[in-house]
Design a protein around this motif. Structure first.
Motif, PDB file in Angstrom:
ATOM      1  N   ASP A 236       0.735  -1.480  -0.337  1.00 50.77           N
ATOM      2  CA  ASP A 236      -0.078  -0.229   0.505  1.00 50.77           C
ATOM      3  C   ASP A 236       1.024   1.566   0.042  1.00 50.77           C
ATOM      4  N   TYR A 237       2.386   1.471   1.150  1.00 54.93           N
ATOM      5  CA  TYR A 237       2.772   2.450   0.669  1.00 54.93           C
ATOM      6  C   TYR A 237       3.083   2.970  -0.090  1.00 54.93           C
ATOM      7  N   ILE A 238       4.089   1.874  -1.634  1.00 55.17           N
ATOM      8  CA  ILE A 238       4.553   2.302  -2.673  1.00 55.17           C
ATOM      9  C   ILE A 238       3.386   3.120  -3.425  1.00 55.17           C
ATOM     10  N   VAL A 239       2.108   2.414  -3.417  1.00 55.88           N
ATOM     11  CA  VAL A 239       1.095   2.862  -4.499  1.00 55.88           C
ATOM     12  C   VAL A 239       0.589   4.172  -3.944  1.00 55.88           C
ATOM     13  N   GLN A 240       0.479   4.657  -2.298  1.00 62.83           N
ATOM     14  CA  GLN A 240       0.486   5.659  -2.397  1.00 62.83           C
ATOM     15  C   GLN A 240       1.470   6.527  -1.826  1.00 62.83           C
ATOM     16  N   ARG A 241       2.691   6.620  -2.358  1.00 65.06           N
ATOM     17  CA  ARG A 241       3.558   7.365  -2.566  1.00 65.06           C
ATOM     18  C   ARG A 241       4.215   7.446  -3.720  1.00 65.06           C
ATOM     19  N   ALA A 242       3.824   6.486  -4.571  1.00 72.79           N
ATOM     20  CA  ALA A 242       3.713   6.756  -6.232  1.00 72.79           C
ATOM     21  C   ALA A 242       3.832   8.708  -6.803  1.00 72.79           C
ATOM     22  N   ASP A 243       4.280   9.043  -7.535  1.00 73.13           N
ATOM     23  CA  ASP A 243       3.813  10.254  -7.752  1.00 73.13           C
ATOM     24  C   ASP A 243       2.824  10.667  -8.744  1.00 73.13           C
ATOM     25  N   LYS A 244       3.441   9.414  -9.941  1.00 76.73           N
ATOM     26  CA  LYS A 244       1.753   9.095 -10.728  1.00 76.73           C
ATOM     27  C   LYS A 244       1.851   7.544 -11.248  1.00 76.73           C
ATOM     28  N   ILE A 245       0.542   7.334 -11.536  1.00 80.72           N
ATOM     29  CA  ILE A 245       0.085   5.648 -11.467  1.00 80.72           C
ATOM     30  C   ILE A 245      -0.206   5.295 -12.892  1.00 80.72           C
ATOM     31  N   PHE A 246       0.278   4.586 -13.806  1.00 79.08           N
ATOM     32  CA  PHE A 246      -0.522   4.838 -14.917  1.00 79.08           C
ATOM     33  C   PHE A 246      -0.840   3.457 -15.017  1.00 79.08           C
ATOM     34  N   PHE A 247      -2.043   2.861 -16.005  1.00 75.75           N
ATOM     35  CA  PHE A 247      -2.457   1.852 -16.147  1.00 75.75           C
ATOM     36  C   PHE A 247      -2.209   1.324 -17.855  1.00 75.75           C
ATOM     37  N   ASP A 248      -2.270   0.173 -18.197  1.00 77.97           N
ATOM     38  CA  ASP A 248      -2.487  -0.520 -19.688  1.00 77.97           C
ATOM     39  C   ASP A 248      -4.002   0.138 -19.498  1.00 77.97           C
ATOM     40  N   SER A 249      -4.759  -0.857 -18.927  1.00 77.79           N
ATOM     41  CA  SER A 249      -6.165  -0.749 -19.033  1.00 77.79           C
ATOM     42  C   SER A 249      -6.528  -0.319 -17.550  1.00 77.79           C
ATOM     43  N   GLN A 250      -7.441   0.686 -17.317  1.00 82.65           N
ATOM     44  CA  GLN A 250      -7.421   1.954 -15.833  1.00 82.65           C
ATOM     45  C   GLN A 250      -8.856   0.241 -15.432  1.00 82.65           C
ATOM     46  N   GLU A 251      -9.946   0.666 -16.469  1.00 85.02           N
ATOM     47  CA  GLU A 251     -11.164  -0.402 -15.565  1.00 85.02           C
ATOM     48  C   GLU A 251     -10.421  -1.714 -15.677  1.00 85.02           C
ATOM     49  N   ALA A 252      -9.606  -1.798 -16.208  1.00 83.26           N
ATOM     50  CA  ALA A 252      -9.585  -3.920 -16.529  1.00 83.26           C
ATOM     51  C   ALA A 252      -8.641  -3.897 -14.724  1.00 83.26           C
ATOM     52  N   VAL A 253      -8.018  -2.920 -14.972  1.00 79.28           N
ATOM     53  CA  VAL A 253      -6.992  -3.418 -13.440  1.00 79.28           C
ATOM     54  C   VAL A 253      -7.910  -2.718 -12.099  1.00 79.28           C
ATOM     55  N   LEU A 254      -8.516  -2.202 -12.826  1.00 75.06           N
ATOM     56  CA  LEU A 254      -9.465  -1.947 -10.534  1.00 75.06           C
ATOM     57  C   LEU A 254     -10.849  -3.349 -11.041  1.00 75.06           C
ATOM     58  N   ALA A 255     -10.897  -3.995 -12.258  1.00 75.20           N
ATOM     59  CA  ALA A 255     -11.863  -5.311 -12.056  1.00 75.20           C
ATOM     60  C   ALA A 255     -10.973  -6.221 -11.670  1.00 75.20           C
ATOM     61  N   GLU A 256      -9.641  -6.545 -11.866  1.00 80.80           N
ATOM     62  CA  GLU A 256      -8.786  -7.992 -12.293  1.00 80.80           C
ATOM     63  C   GLU A 256      -7.697  -7.638 -10.787  1.00 80.80           C
ATOM     64  N   SER A 257      -7.124  -7.289 -10.295  1.00 79.23           N
ATOM     65  CA  SER A 257      -5.789  -7.285  -9.591  1.00 79.23           C
ATOM     66  C   SER A 257      -5.937  -6.050  -8.357  1.00 79.23           C
ATOM     67  N   GLY A 258      -5.564  -7.520  -7.274  1.00 80.23           N
ATOM     68  CA  GLY A 258      -4.853  -7.144  -6.040  1.00 80.23           C
ATOM     69  C   GLY A 258      -4.349  -5.830  -5.398  1.00 80.23           C
ATOM     70  N   ASP A 259      -3.523  -5.736  -6.181  1.00 78.29           N
ATOM     71  CA  ASP A 259      -1.983  -4.486  -6.259  1.00 78.29           C
ATOM     72  C   ASP A 259      -3.207  -3.495  -6.133  1.00 78.29           C
ATOM     73  N   PHE A 260      -4.602  -3.368  -6.853  1.00 79.76           N
ATOM     74  CA  PHE A 260      -5.259  -1.474  -6.527  1.00 79.76           C
ATOM     75  C   PHE A 260      -6.332  -2.307  -6.151  1.00 79.76           C
ATOM     76  N   ILE A 261      -7.439  -3.017  -5.964  1.00 77.70           N
ATOM     77  CA  ILE A 261      -8.523  -4.115  -5.532  1.00 77.70           C
ATOM     78  C   ILE A 261      -7.956  -3.671  -3.858  1.00 77.70           C
ATOM     79  N   ILE A 262      -7.974  -4.623  -3.559  1.00 73.47           N
ATOM     80  CA  ILE A 262      -7.387  -4.482  -2.123  1.00 73.47           C
ATOM     81  C   ILE A 262      -7.233  -2.538  -1.095  1.00 73.47           C
ATOM     82  N   PRO A 263      -6.006  -2.071  -1.287  1.00 70.58           N
ATOM     83  CA  PRO A 263      -6.288  -1.136  -0.666  1.00 70.58           C
ATOM     84  C   PRO A 263      -7.707   0.238  -0.999  1.00 70.58           C
TER      85      PRO A 263
END
Length: 330
Positions: A236-263
């Motif tokens: 969670d810390y690096i997700v909070q700390r990153a200055d910029k966060i990019f996705f291949d597909s934001q819709e797909a990442v937020l539906a599939e990846s625990g890296d972002f679903i969990i926090p």
């Protein structure tokens, strides 16, 4: 119809070719120039297996296709691949199948190139130290992509199994000797990422694989392995700390990846933190890295448009170089 093996693809299509194909795919996707239906998953309960059908259409290239990926864990007992994959490419002007190619290598190639494209766009141009966490089936092309887009002096490799990391490094040092980069197996992820300019995580871990507090200012991070809601490579810390966060597909990442679903579920981050899709950087809609001190993060879960565009470019090169085996249903 053209049949292309892994050997055929490797003869004619380099990692740099794949990086450029993925950039094209990201741009097309973010501009709305592709149709990517939800993948179809059919279970084979008698064998604890499943087969996924991943279709996509790209009007700009008059091309469409479907990648067929199976996960049959008991294949290992038969001496067969546990995750066989085949790509079927169609001519978008006629609907006819024009090419069938090895989907396993295609997936490895376009997945490595996805992180490579993001690294090329977002990492500091003077990056010298890389860190690779994970040595599984996707790790080879992740390493190759990192070496392709930046002139690195050293890449540190970490696996939870040190012997596996050492074996991987020994093989890769020979395979990628032409880059002149020192590859080194390390005993901890902390050792891997300390002072690293580029960090790529490609594991199926359900727990974060490195300490975000140790990431240096100016680093670029690729999160590649977490493709299910229960997987979380990034803390969670690096997700909070990153200055910029990019996705291949934001819709797909937020539906599939625990890296972002969990926090997101836990409320430790919110969607205002997200910068957007990498394709919009390529189109010039969003800025990429703007200062040497920014920490940039790219998350990919993969999408069919990458397969279609990369397969199309491979097919075009094969036609020009007379590579592959022609086949007719006659």
């Amino acid at each position: 119809m053209l049949l292309l093996t892994k050997k055929d693809i490797k003869r004619i299509f380099s990692m740099q070719d794949a990086v450029e194909a993925d950039k094209q795919a990201f741009r097309i996707y973010s501009e709305g120039g592709s149709v990517v239906p939800l993948r179809v998953n059919i279970g084979a309960q008698n064998y604890e297996g499943q087969t996924l059908f991943m279709p996509g259409y790209v009007g700009e290239l008059d091309s469409m296709g479907v990648k067929i990926v199976s996960i049959f864990p008991h294949n290992i007992e038969k001496g067969l691949p546990t995750v066989p994959s085949t790509m079927v490419l169609l001519d978008g002007t006629s609907g006819e199948v024009c090419c069938i190619m090895d989907g396993t290598y295609l997936t490895q190639l376009r997945t490595g190139a996805a992180a490579g494209a993001a690294t090329d766009l977002l990492a500091r141009s003077d990056a010298k130290i890389g860190a690779l966490i994970g040595t599984g089936g996707q790790a080879i092309t992740q390493l190759e992509a990192m070496l392709t887009v930046r002139n690195l002096t050293e890449v540190r490799v970490f696996s939870t199994n040190l012997e596996r990391a050492q074996s991987f490094v020994a093989r890769m040092q020979g395979e990628f000797a032409n880059y002149g980069t020192v590859l080194r197996a390390v005993t901890t992820s902390e050792e891997a990422i300390t002072n690293a300019d580029i960090i790529t995580a490609v594991t199926t871990s359900q727990q974060p694989v490195f300490n975000g507090r140790l990431v240096k200012a100016g680093a670029h991070i690729n999160g590649v392995g977490s493709f299910m809601p229960n997987m979380q490579e990034l803390d969670d810390y690096i997700v909070q700390r990153a200055d910029k966060i990019f996705f291949d597909s934001q819709e797909a990442v937020l539906a599939e990846s625990g890296d972002f679903i969990i926090p997101l579920t836990q409320g430790t981050i919110n969607k205002d933190k997200f910068t957007g899709e990498i394709g919009k950087v390529i189109s010039g809609i969003l800025p990429g890295r703007e200062t040497p001190e920014e920490i940039t993060l790219f998350k990919t879960v993969g999408m069919a448009v990458l397969d279609v565009v990369t397969a199309y470019q491979i097919y075009q090169k094969a036609l020009k170089q007379d590579i592959g085996q022609e086949f007719l249903f006659e």
